[in-house]
Design a protein around this motif. Structure first.
Motif, PDB file in Angstrom:
ATOM      1  N   SER A 156       8.352   2.702 -12.985  1.00  0.00           N
ATOM      2  CA  SER A 156       8.125   2.014 -11.719  1.00  0.00           C
ATOM      3  C   SER A 156       8.306   0.649 -11.492  1.00  0.00           C
ATOM      4  O   SER A 156       8.779   0.380 -10.517  1.00  0.00           O
ATOM      5  CB  SER A 156       6.628   2.337 -11.647  1.00  0.00           C
ATOM      6  N   ILE A 157       7.964  -0.074 -12.548  1.00  0.00           N
ATOM      7  CA  ILE A 157       8.299  -1.767 -12.493  1.00  0.00           C
ATOM      8  C   ILE A 157       9.737  -1.732 -12.317  1.00  0.00           C
ATOM      9  O   ILE A 157      10.295  -2.920 -11.512  1.00  0.00           O
ATOM     10  CB  ILE A 157       7.674  -2.333 -13.711  1.00  0.00           C
ATOM     11  N   MET A 158      10.591  -1.077 -13.171  1.00  0.00           N
ATOM     12  CA  MET A 158      12.061  -1.374 -13.369  1.00  0.00           C
ATOM     13  C   MET A 158      12.523  -1.029 -11.750  1.00  0.00           C
ATOM     14  O   MET A 158      13.482  -1.739 -11.130  1.00  0.00           O
ATOM     15  CB  MET A 158      12.847  -0.751 -14.058  1.00  0.00           C
ATOM     16  N   GLU A 195       0.997  -7.331  -7.489  1.00  0.00           N
ATOM     17  CA  GLU A 195       0.016  -7.029  -6.318  1.00  0.00           C
ATOM     18  C   GLU A 195       0.318  -5.514  -5.969  1.00  0.00           C
ATOM     19  O   GLU A 195      -0.682  -4.830  -5.591  1.00  0.00           O
ATOM     20  CB  GLU A 195       0.340  -7.887  -5.137  1.00  0.00           C
ATOM     21  N   THR A 196       1.458  -5.008  -5.643  1.00  0.00           N
ATOM     22  CA  THR A 196       1.698  -3.825  -5.354  1.00  0.00           C
ATOM     23  C   THR A 196       0.751  -2.575  -6.214  1.00  0.00           C
ATOM     24  O   THR A 196       0.262  -1.775  -5.911  1.00  0.00           O
ATOM     25  CB  THR A 196       3.159  -3.322  -5.147  1.00  0.00           C
ATOM     26  N   GLY A 239      -1.387  -3.359  -8.690  1.00  0.00           N
ATOM     27  CA  GLY A 239      -2.641  -3.655  -9.073  1.00  0.00           C
ATOM     28  C   GLY A 239      -2.889  -4.112 -10.392  1.00  0.00           C
ATOM     29  O   GLY A 239      -3.843  -3.738 -11.131  1.00  0.00           O
ATOM     30  N   ILE A 240      -1.841  -4.736 -11.207  1.00  0.00           N
ATOM     31  CA  ILE A 240      -1.715  -4.991 -12.413  1.00  0.00           C
ATOM     32  C   ILE A 240      -1.421  -6.599 -12.603  1.00  0.00           C
ATOM     33  O   ILE A 240      -0.718  -7.015 -11.774  1.00  0.00           O
ATOM     34  CB  ILE A 240      -0.905  -4.202 -13.329  1.00  0.00           C
ATOM     35  N   PRO A 241      -1.924  -7.089 -13.983  1.00  0.00           N
ATOM     36  CA  PRO A 241      -1.491  -8.504 -13.984  1.00  0.00           C
ATOM     37  C   PRO A 241      -0.067  -8.890 -14.052  1.00  0.00           C
ATOM     38  O   PRO A 241       0.716  -8.059 -14.575  1.00  0.00           O
ATOM     39  CB  PRO A 241      -2.219  -8.948 -15.449  1.00  0.00           C
ATOM     40  N   ALA A 242       0.292  -9.986 -13.573  1.00  0.00           N
ATOM     41  CA  ALA A 242       1.843 -10.262 -13.701  1.00  0.00           C
ATOM     42  C   ALA A 242       2.480 -10.444 -14.988  1.00  0.00           C
ATOM     43  O   ALA A 242       3.506  -9.999 -15.356  1.00  0.00           O
ATOM     44  CB  ALA A 242       1.879 -11.608 -12.849  1.00  0.00           C
ATOM     45  N   TRP A 275       0.974  -1.256  -0.052  1.00  0.00           N
ATOM     46  CA  TRP A 275      -0.036  -0.041   0.068  1.00  0.00           C
ATOM     47  C   TRP A 275       0.982   1.353   0.036  1.00  0.00           C
ATOM     48  O   TRP A 275       0.539   2.120  -0.762  1.00  0.00           O
ATOM     49  CB  TRP A 275      -0.722  -0.003   1.169  1.00  0.00           C
ATOM     50  N   ALA A 276       2.055   1.038   1.011  1.00  0.00           N
ATOM     51  CA  ALA A 276       2.846   2.401   1.009  1.00  0.00           C
ATOM     52  C   ALA A 276       3.470   2.769  -0.363  1.00  0.00           C
ATOM     53  O   ALA A 276       3.523   3.740  -0.786  1.00  0.00           O
ATOM     54  CB  ALA A 276       3.973   2.244   1.985  1.00  0.00           C
ATOM     55  N   PHE A 277       4.054   1.625  -1.101  1.00  0.00           N
ATOM     56  CA  PHE A 277       4.610   1.717  -2.630  1.00  0.00           C
ATOM     57  C   PHE A 277       3.659   2.395  -3.610  1.00  0.00           C
ATOM     58  O   PHE A 277       3.889   3.172  -4.399  1.00  0.00           O
ATOM     59  CB  PHE A 277       5.047   0.564  -3.005  1.00  0.00           C
TER      60      PHE A 277
END
Length: 168
Positions: free
Chosen positions: A118-120, A135-136, A138-141, A56-58
């Motif tokens: 962000s992902i990197m 999960e962080t 909120g998108i599919p793996a 949630w914090a991230f």
């Protein structure tokens, strides 16, 4: 999670949030501001019952940065300079090489889209798994994996232009 539990956890997660904020902003000063805004937001709101605090914090940090980034773009103030290193270097030649390398990586990261950056940052800097990133954010793996792959290709192409376009 209750407010006093949140306050106890913040010292543990603040360094992780600071690194993440720096990876998003590219500036120590902006990262500090983003961290402060994130901590203020975390303390002013209740943690959702069904969410893990760190994730949630991230997400809060990333969303605040997106808001700030968009606002800066509108104001045409989206220029960041690389801060000086905080510790004095013993080897001047190595310090210059490190600054050039850091500047190149920073410039390459700036070429990435917000989503890829962000992902990197979450994978490379925070060491999160693809599942945790999914999960962080909120998108599919699968989206995490494809954006990360495209981000890696973009970084390789930017950092090694003489080798021609990379395809992974």
């Amino acid at each position: 999670m209750k407010q006093h539990e949140l306050q106890q956890e913040l010292p543990r997660i603040a360094p992780m949030l600071r690194r993440f904020a720096y990876s998003l902003t590219g500036s120590a000063a902006d990262a500090d501001d983003l961290l402060q805004n994130t901590l203020e937001r975390l303390l002013s709101r209740d943690v959702p019952a069904d969410v893990e605090l760190v994730k949630w914090a991230f997400r809060v940090c990333r969303n605040l940065w997106i808001d700030e980034y968009r606002a800066r773009k509108v104001r045409q103030k989206n220029v960041y300079s690389l801060d000086e290193t905080e510790e004095p270097a013993v080897d001047g030649e190595q310090a210059i090489h490190d600054q050039i390398t850091l500047a190149q990586v920073d410039a390459a990261m700036d070429q990435l889209s917000d989503e890829q950056r962000s992902i990197m940052a979450l994978v490379a800097v925070q060491g999160m798994s693809y599942k945790e990133v999914a999960e962080t954010l909120g998108i599919p793996a699968g989206t995490v994996m494809s954006r990360l792959a495209r981000a890696r290709i973009s970084l390789i192409n930017f950092l090694n232009p003489a080798s021609g376009p990379a395809n992974i």
